[in-house]
Design a protein around this motif. Sequence first.
Motif, PDB file in Angstrom:
ATOM      1  N   PHE A   1      13.339  -1.749  -1.735  1.00  0.00           N
ATOM      2  CA  PHE A   1      12.775  -0.401  -1.835  1.00  0.00           C
ATOM      3  C   PHE A   1      11.744  -0.338  -2.964  1.00  0.00           C
ATOM      4  CE2 PHE A   1      12.984   3.624  -4.181  1.00  0.00           C
ATOM      5  CZ  PHE A   1      12.428   4.474  -3.234  1.00  0.00           C
ATOM      6  N   LEU A   2      12.130  -0.897  -4.112  1.00  0.00           N
ATOM      7  CA  LEU A   2      11.234  -0.845  -5.270  1.00  0.00           C
ATOM      8  C   LEU A   2       9.943  -1.624  -5.008  1.00  0.00           C
ATOM      9  CD1 LEU A   2      13.813  -1.320  -8.167  1.00  0.00           C
ATOM     10  CD2 LEU A   2      12.444   0.709  -7.745  1.00  0.00           C
ATOM     11  N   MET A   3      10.052  -2.720  -4.273  1.00  0.00           N
ATOM     12  CA  MET A   3       8.874  -3.535  -4.007  1.00  0.00           C
ATOM     13  C   MET A   3       7.962  -2.900  -2.942  1.00  0.00           C
ATOM     14  SD  MET A   3       9.031  -6.133  -6.025  1.00  0.00           S
ATOM     15  CE  MET A   3       8.211  -7.627  -5.534  1.00  0.00           C
ATOM     16  N   ILE A   4       8.591  -2.300  -1.934  1.00  0.00           N
ATOM     17  CA  ILE A   4       7.785  -1.827  -0.788  1.00  0.00           C
ATOM     18  C   ILE A   4       7.284  -0.396  -0.985  1.00  0.00           C
ATOM     19  CG2 ILE A   4       7.915  -1.272   1.694  1.00  0.00           C
ATOM     20  CD1 ILE A   4       9.797  -3.673   1.946  1.00  0.00           C
ATOM     21  N   SER A   5       8.063   0.408  -1.706  1.00  0.00           N
ATOM     22  CA  SER A   5       7.718   1.831  -1.798  1.00  0.00           C
ATOM     23  C   SER A   5       6.293   2.118  -2.291  1.00  0.00           C
ATOM     24  CB  SER A   5       8.742   2.580  -2.644  1.00  0.00           C
ATOM     25  OG  SER A   5       8.761   2.049  -3.931  1.00  0.00           O
ATOM     26  N   PRO A   6       5.767   1.383  -3.291  1.00  0.00           N
ATOM     27  CA  PRO A   6       4.392   1.689  -3.707  1.00  0.00           C
ATOM     28  C   PRO A   6       3.394   1.459  -2.575  1.00  0.00           C
ATOM     29  CG  PRO A   6       5.481   0.315  -5.322  1.00  0.00           C
ATOM     30  CD  PRO A   6       6.365   0.354  -4.134  1.00  0.00           C
ATOM     31  N   MET A   7       3.667   0.467  -1.743  1.00  0.00           N
ATOM     32  CA  MET A   7       2.734   0.175  -0.645  1.00  0.00           C
ATOM     33  C   MET A   7       2.735   1.306   0.383  1.00  0.00           C
ATOM     34  SD  MET A   7       3.576  -3.805  -0.007  1.00  0.00           S
ATOM     35  CE  MET A   7       4.177  -4.810  -1.335  1.00  0.00           C
ATOM     36  N   VAL A   8       3.910   1.953   0.543  1.00  0.00           N
ATOM     37  CA  VAL A   8       4.003   3.062   1.502  1.00  0.00           C
ATOM     38  C   VAL A   8       3.381   4.329   0.909  1.00  0.00           C
ATOM     39  CG1 VAL A   8       5.602   4.492   2.826  1.00  0.00           C
ATOM     40  CG2 VAL A   8       6.095   2.060   2.481  1.00  0.00           C
ATOM     41  N   VAL A   9       3.705   4.551  -0.354  1.00  0.00           N
ATOM     42  CA  VAL A   9       3.257   5.779  -1.011  1.00  0.00           C
ATOM     43  C   VAL A   9       1.749   5.750  -1.264  1.00  0.00           C
ATOM     44  CG1 VAL A   9       3.473   7.122  -3.141  1.00  0.00           C
ATOM     45  CG2 VAL A   9       5.490   6.215  -2.025  1.00  0.00           C
ATOM     46  N   ILE A  10       1.254   4.554  -1.549  1.00  0.00           N
ATOM     47  CA  ILE A  10      -0.183   4.436  -1.856  1.00  0.00           C
ATOM     48  C   ILE A  10      -0.841   3.696  -0.694  1.00  0.00           C
ATOM     49  CG2 ILE A  10      -1.832   3.697  -3.625  1.00  0.00           C
ATOM     50  CD1 ILE A  10       0.709   3.261  -5.420  1.00  0.00           C
ATOM     51  N   PRO A  11      -1.352   4.430   0.278  1.00  0.00           N
ATOM     52  CA  PRO A  11      -1.895   3.755   1.461  1.00  0.00           C
ATOM     53  C   PRO A  11      -3.098   2.875   1.149  1.00  0.00           C
ATOM     54  CG  PRO A  11      -1.889   6.165   1.709  1.00  0.00           C
ATOM     55  CD  PRO A  11      -1.454   5.876   0.327  1.00  0.00           C
ATOM     56  N   SER A  12      -3.812   3.234   0.083  1.00  0.00           N
ATOM     57  CA  SER A  12      -5.032   2.477  -0.204  1.00  0.00           C
ATOM     58  C   SER A  12      -4.777   1.296  -1.145  1.00  0.00           C
ATOM     59  CB  SER A  12      -6.062   3.408  -0.827  1.00  0.00           C
ATOM     60  OG  SER A  12      -5.496   3.980  -1.980  1.00  0.00           O
ATOM     61  N   ILE A  13      -3.519   0.905  -1.230  1.00  0.00           N
ATOM     62  CA  ILE A  13      -3.199  -0.207  -2.136  1.00  0.00           C
ATOM     63  C   ILE A  13      -3.993  -1.456  -1.754  1.00  0.00           C
ATOM     64  CG2 ILE A  13      -1.237  -1.037  -0.773  1.00  0.00           C
ATOM     65  CD1 ILE A  13       0.180  -1.492  -3.482  1.00  0.00           C
ATOM     66  N   LYS A  14      -4.468  -2.130  -2.776  1.00  0.00           N
ATOM     67  CA  LYS A  14      -5.337  -3.282  -2.483  1.00  0.00           C
ATOM     68  C   LYS A  14      -4.476  -4.533  -2.264  1.00  0.00           C
ATOM     69  CE  LYS A  14      -9.234  -1.475  -5.042  1.00  0.00           C
ATOM     70  NZ  LYS A  14      -9.027  -0.591  -6.163  1.00  0.00           N
ATOM     71  N   TRP A  15      -5.009  -5.407  -1.424  1.00  0.00           N
ATOM     72  CA  TRP A  15      -4.256  -6.620  -1.090  1.00  0.00           C
ATOM     73  C   TRP A  15      -4.074  -7.528  -2.293  1.00  0.00           C
ATOM     74  CZ3 TRP A  15      -1.060  -7.753   2.578  1.00  0.00           C
ATOM     75  CH2 TRP A  15      -1.095  -7.013   3.757  1.00  0.00           C
ATOM     76  N   ASN A  16      -5.064  -7.482  -3.212  1.00  0.00           N
ATOM     77  CA  ASN A  16      -4.906  -8.385  -4.365  1.00  0.00           C
ATOM     78  C   ASN A  16      -3.686  -8.000  -5.227  1.00  0.00           C
ATOM     79  OD1 ASN A  16      -5.927  -6.135  -5.518  1.00  0.00           O
ATOM     80  ND2 ASN A  16      -7.741  -7.087  -6.422  1.00  0.00           N
ATOM     81  N   VAL A  17      -3.291  -6.719  -5.197  1.00  0.00           N
ATOM     82  CA  VAL A  17      -2.077  -6.304  -5.931  1.00  0.00           C
ATOM     83  C   VAL A  17      -0.846  -6.927  -5.284  1.00  0.00           C
ATOM     84  CG1 VAL A  17      -0.647  -4.336  -6.583  1.00  0.00           C
ATOM     85  CG2 VAL A  17      -3.127  -4.158  -6.667  1.00  0.00           C
ATOM     86  N   ILE A  18      -0.855  -6.934  -3.950  1.00  0.00           N
ATOM     87  CA  ILE A  18       0.281  -7.531  -3.241  1.00  0.00           C
ATOM     88  C   ILE A  18       0.338  -9.038  -3.511  1.00  0.00           C
ATOM     89  CG2 ILE A  18       1.237  -7.994  -0.929  1.00  0.00           C
ATOM     90  CD1 ILE A  18      -0.062  -5.259  -0.136  1.00  0.00           C
ATOM     91  N   LEU A  19      -0.852  -9.659  -3.544  1.00  0.00           N
ATOM     92  CA  LEU A  19      -0.883 -11.097  -3.828  1.00  0.00           C
ATOM     93  C   LEU A  19      -0.402 -11.393  -5.244  1.00  0.00           C
ATOM     94  CD1 LEU A  19      -4.206 -12.280  -2.147  1.00  0.00           C
ATOM     95  CD2 LEU A  19      -1.866 -12.902  -1.528  1.00  0.00           C
ATOM     96  N   ILE A  20      -0.870 -10.556  -6.194  1.00  0.00           N
ATOM     97  CA  ILE A  20      -0.435 -10.744  -7.592  1.00  0.00           C
ATOM     98  C   ILE A  20       1.084 -10.618  -7.678  1.00  0.00           C
ATOM     99  CG2 ILE A  20      -0.462  -9.710  -9.912  1.00  0.00           C
ATOM    100  CD1 ILE A  20      -3.402  -9.034  -9.425  1.00  0.00           C
ATOM    101  N   SER A  21       1.629  -9.612  -6.977  1.00  0.00           N
ATOM    102  CA  SER A  21       3.072  -9.394  -7.063  1.00  0.00           C
ATOM    103  C   SER A  21       3.838 -10.563  -6.450  1.00  0.00           C
ATOM    104  CB  SER A  21       3.468  -8.073  -6.398  1.00  0.00           C
ATOM    105  OG  SER A  21       3.130  -8.128  -5.041  1.00  0.00           O
ATOM    106  N   CYS A  22       3.312 -11.125  -5.343  1.00  0.00           N
ATOM    107  CA  CYS A  22       3.965 -12.302  -4.754  1.00  0.00           C
ATOM    108  C   CYS A  22       3.933 -13.454  -5.760  1.00  0.00           C
ATOM    109  CB  CYS A  22       3.254 -12.734  -3.472  1.00  0.00           C
ATOM    110  SG  CYS A  22       3.512 -11.586  -2.136  1.00  0.00           S
ATOM    111  N   GLY A  23       2.793 -13.594  -6.444  1.00  0.00           N
ATOM    112  CA  GLY A  23       2.661 -14.640  -7.458  1.00  0.00           C
ATOM    113  C   GLY A  23       3.675 -14.468  -8.575  1.00  0.00           C
ATOM    114  N   ILE A  24       3.885 -13.213  -8.985  1.00  0.00           N
ATOM    115  CA  ILE A  24       4.849 -12.939 -10.059  1.00  0.00           C
ATOM    116  C   ILE A  24       6.264 -13.328  -9.617  1.00  0.00           C
ATOM    117  CG2 ILE A  24       5.952 -11.102 -11.391  1.00  0.00           C
ATOM    118  CD1 ILE A  24       3.196  -9.681 -11.319  1.00  0.00           C
TER     119      ILE A  24
END
Lengths: 104, 209
Positions: free
Chosen positions: B92-115
């Motif tokens: 929930f904590l990982m996915i919720s920002p992506m749902v709440v913020i539709p314009s989330i950039k892919w590089n944020v998702i990539l950075i988070s996967c890297g983390i």
Amino acid sequence: MNAREQLRMLILAVLERQPEHGYAIAQAIKTRSEGLLTAREGTLYPVLHALEAEELIQSNEYDQGGRTRREYQLTEKGHKALAGSRRDWDKKIRAVNAVLGGSQ
Amino acid sequence: MSEYTTLNQWLHEALREMPLPVWRRLEAEYQLHIENMKREGLTELEAVQALGSANQVRKSLKRTYLTEKELEHLREDRHPLLEFVSKPLWLFLMISPMVVIPSIKWNVILISCGIVVASIVLTHLITHSLRSDYRQVIRDEVPIRISTLVYLVLICLMDISGDFTAFPYWSQVLILSSLCFTLEPFSLLRQWSRLRRTLQLECPSTPSV
């Protein structure tokens, strides 16, 4: 420097000469300070164990007269730490002497 | 003046919270110490008095070693409810920002996967020499929680496209919930040096714990 830090420094200084076991360390501190420095001897071992955990000293077991004794010795890191403590201590002594001398 | 009259009483008080290997080593050292004092002509009572406060020694030892209770806590299975809740909460904590913020950039998702990957690798490297039961607890918990915290803080700091304004308290809720989620592993990391030291005494024959 609180009492525990002082005891740490004294233990390192005793072990600088040669490896010793706990009782001999306590005796050496007492003897070398002509009886002026006496720690509660129970507190010696927690400090020895803490110094060993920090890798400033290391210990080895050996048999003597059918009893197992544990001897502590200074490591390279311990030598460096002792040198640092000596420098700090000298600075403090000089500072206190300067104040005491100035008031005379 | 110490209230104990025999070494056994004193040892029981000073070492009562320590794990068995720590207890055994210190018991042997104190026994030898007292024998030496007796050889110098002291009675057992005088020798025990010279040891000082057992309470002080116990407190001092707890700075170096984990107590038996703390070790048990690390070994024991986690509460089934916590087990049930923790993974869905993480998702929930990982996915919720992506749902709440539709314009989330892919590089944020990539950075988070890297983390996530980096924290898993780091935890594996740090814990590779630990005994397997403790290692598993740490590997299960620490990377997931730390990466969640870093990821969420990162997202909140980036404040992507101002979409948080639609949910005024969303960033605070995310940071607070992830902080609560990461609290336990942080306390575990704080105890790291004590855990290493305690396990070293448990397995003295192995070069590393």
